[in-house]
Design a protein around this motif. Structure first.
Motif, mmCIF file in Angstrom:
data_model
loop_
_atom_site.group_PDB
_atom_site.id
_atom_site.type_symbol
_atom_site.label_atom_id
_atom_site.label_comp_id
_atom_site.label_asym_id
_atom_site.label_seq_id
_atom_site.Cartn_x
_atom_site.Cartn_y
_atom_site.Cartn_z
ATOM 1 N N GLY A 99 0.822 -1.201 0.000
ATOM 2 C CA GLY A 99 0.000 0.000 0.000
ATOM 3 C C GLY A 99 0.853 1.246 0.000
ATOM 4 O O GLY A 99 2.088 1.191 -0.090
ATOM 5 N N ALA A 100 0.200 2.393 0.087
ATOM 6 C CA ALA A 100 0.892 3.677 0.051
ATOM 7 C C ALA A 100 1.872 3.795 1.217
ATOM 8 O O ALA A 100 1.578 3.363 2.342
ATOM 9 N N GLY A 101 3.041 4.374 0.940
ATOM 10 C CA GLY A 101 4.060 4.574 1.951
ATOM 11 C C GLY A 101 5.050 3.450 2.082
ATOM 12 O O GLY A 101 5.970 3.533 2.912
ATOM 13 N N GLN A 102 4.923 2.397 1.290
ATOM 14 C CA GLN A 102 5.807 1.248 1.405
ATOM 15 C C GLN A 102 6.777 1.211 0.228
ATOM 16 O O GLN A 102 6.402 1.449 -0.916
ATOM 17 N N TYR A 103 8.041 0.900 0.509
ATOM 18 C CA TYR A 103 9.047 0.762 -0.542
ATOM 19 C C TYR A 103 8.957 -0.631 -1.163
ATOM 20 O O TYR A 103 8.831 -1.634 -0.447
ATOM 21 N N VAL A 104 9.041 -0.676 -2.490
ATOM 22 C CA VAL A 104 8.906 -1.941 -3.214
ATOM 23 C C VAL A 104 9.979 -2.021 -4.290
ATOM 24 O O VAL A 104 10.522 -1.009 -4.751
ATOM 25 N N SER A 105 10.297 -3.242 -4.673
ATOM 26 C CA SER A 105 11.149 -3.517 -5.831
ATOM 27 C C SER A 105 10.270 -4.157 -6.889
ATOM 28 O O SER A 105 9.597 -5.152 -6.624
ATOM 29 N N LEU A 106 10.264 -3.570 -8.085
ATOM 30 C CA LEU A 106 9.396 -4.067 -9.136
ATOM 31 C C LEU A 106 10.141 -4.142 -10.460
ATOM 32 O O LEU A 106 11.072 -3.366 -10.707
ATOM 33 N N PHE A 107 9.769 -5.103 -11.288
ATOM 34 C CA PHE A 107 10.378 -5.247 -12.602
ATOM 35 C C PHE A 107 9.275 -5.321 -13.654
ATOM 36 O O PHE A 107 8.147 -5.741 -13.379
ATOM 37 N N GLY A 108 9.611 -4.861 -14.858
ATOM 38 C CA GLY A 108 8.645 -4.819 -15.940
ATOM 39 C C GLY A 108 9.175 -4.015 -17.107
ATOM 40 O O GLY A 108 10.382 -3.937 -17.339
ATOM 41 N N ASN A 109 8.261 -3.394 -17.849
ATOM 42 C CA ASN A 109 8.614 -2.626 -19.041
ATOM 43 C C ASN A 109 7.872 -1.297 -19.049
ATOM 44 O O ASN A 109 6.896 -1.114 -18.322
ATOM 45 N N VAL A 110 8.351 -0.391 -19.872
ATOM 46 C CA VAL A 110 7.709 0.903 -20.050
ATOM 47 C C VAL A 110 6.699 0.810 -21.186
ATOM 48 O O VAL A 110 6.977 0.240 -22.240
ATOM 49 N N ARG A 111 5.537 1.390 -20.981
ATOM 50 C CA ARG A 111 4.501 1.465 -22.012
ATOM 51 C C ARG A 111 4.117 2.926 -22.213
ATOM 52 O O ARG A 111 4.087 3.712 -21.258
ATOM 53 N N THR A 112 3.835 3.278 -23.463
ATOM 54 C CA THR A 112 3.438 4.648 -23.785
ATOM 55 C C THR A 112 1.962 4.785 -24.093
ATOM 56 O O THR A 112 1.472 5.899 -24.263
ATOM 57 N N ALA A 113 1.240 3.675 -24.184
ATOM 58 C CA ALA A 113 -0.202 3.716 -24.460
ATOM 59 C C ALA A 113 -0.945 2.975 -23.357
ATOM 60 O O ALA A 113 -0.476 1.945 -22.872
ATOM 61 N N PRO A 114 -2.093 3.464 -22.914
ATOM 62 C CA PRO A 114 -2.745 4.710 -23.360
ATOM 63 C C PRO A 114 -2.047 5.968 -22.847
ATOM 64 O O PRO A 114 -2.344 7.063 -23.258
ATOM 65 N N GLU A 115 -1.090 5.798 -21.907
ATOM 66 C CA GLU A 115 -0.289 6.895 -21.388
ATOM 67 C C GLU A 115 1.038 6.315 -20.921
ATOM 68 O O GLU A 115 1.203 5.105 -20.812
ATOM 69 N N PHE A 116 1.985 7.198 -20.672
ATOM 70 C CA PHE A 116 3.307 6.757 -20.229
ATOM 71 C C PHE A 116 3.198 6.149 -18.834
ATOM 72 O O PHE A 116 2.827 6.825 -17.876
#
Length: 262
Positions: A99-116
């Motif tokens: 939830g909000a306020g917690q530090y996380v490590s995440l992996f994935g890709n960047v997408r530009t659609a429908p928004e960045f």
């Protein structure tokens, strides 16, 4: 039956595997996306490499969980980015307790659609607070390793004064010709030696890190900052940097004596 040995030069050379998983910062992604938008292909390239997967360590600022996805906003100190994580019943455990306020490590890709945004493929809470700092060090180290000629740049990019290289060029011309007479040597402009203190010194340090640290993932060394703001004492400069680090305007990079601006 006797099988003749293959000659040494006929053996295929071992090919080095390319690094496809890159630790990145949000500001680095924003810069890469802006450059990609100016190209015809629109492909994202980071340090000249098309990454297969990206890793970010950041704090969650906003969290909205729906039945099939989670939308949230992350902040790693260099920028903010919207992230989206599509989940199944088996992946519900991955987001349980987040939830909000917690530090996380995440992996994935960047997408530009429908928004960045950042398309999350996996997420977990960080195990220790040191993991946040270690990630930023890995971002700087990877940038130095992948950029061509970065080793020589790191060694020569910290002169005592920004105008010193110009003075060396004026003292010797090509083909061994020396300037005739002292009047032909152009002296660099010397700024007024004003001792900065307090808020004025901190503001000047931030401006110096922004202008001179642009394009240097490792940041600027403490000695270079001290040289720039002489006759201010090294203690005054260190106190200014510590104050800026505590305020979140400046952070250390590859070690405790290299600084970069957020």
């Amino acid at each position: 039956a006797f099988t003749p040995a293959m000659p040494a030069d006929a053996r295929k050379p071992r090919q080095e595997e390319k690094q496809t998983v890159l630790p990145v910062s949000i500001r680095l992604l924003e810069t890469a996306a802006a450059k990609a938008a100016e190209t015809e292909s629109g492909g994202l390239s980071i340090h000249g490499v098309e990454p297969g997967m990206l890793i970010i360590v950041a704090v969650i600022e906003a969290w909205v969980q729906q039945s099939m996805s989670v939308e949230f906003r992350i902040n790693d100190g260099t920028g903010r980015l919207k992230a989206r994580y599509y989940i199944t019943d088996r992946q519900l455990n991955n987001v349980e307790g987040l939830g909000a306020g917690q530090y996380v490590s995440l992996f994935g890709n960047v997408r530009t659609a429908p928004e960045f945004h950042f398309a999350v493929a996996g997420i977990r809470p960080v195990r220790t607070v040191d993991e946040v700092s270690y990630h930023m060090i890995e971002v700087a180290h990877t940038a130095i390793k992948l950029q061509d000629g970065s080793a020589s740049v790191v060694q020569t990019a910290q002169p005592g004064s920004p105008k010193t290289p110009q003075l060396e060029k004026l003292n010797s011309f090509p083909n061994g010709i020396s300037p005739a007479g002292g009047s032909s040597t152009v002296e660099p402009e010397t700024p007024a030696k004003t001792t900065l203190e307090g808020a004025a010194l901190r503001t000047a340090v931030v401006d110096f890190l922004k202008t001179q640290g642009e394009g240097r993932p490792e940041g600027l060394e403490f000695d270079a900052v001290c040289t720039r703001f002489q006759p201010a004492t090294a203690m005054s400069v260190r106190e200014a940097l510590e104050h800026l680090v505590d305020a979140g305007d400046v952070f250390t990079t590859i070690d405790d004596v290299h600084y970069s601006c957020v």
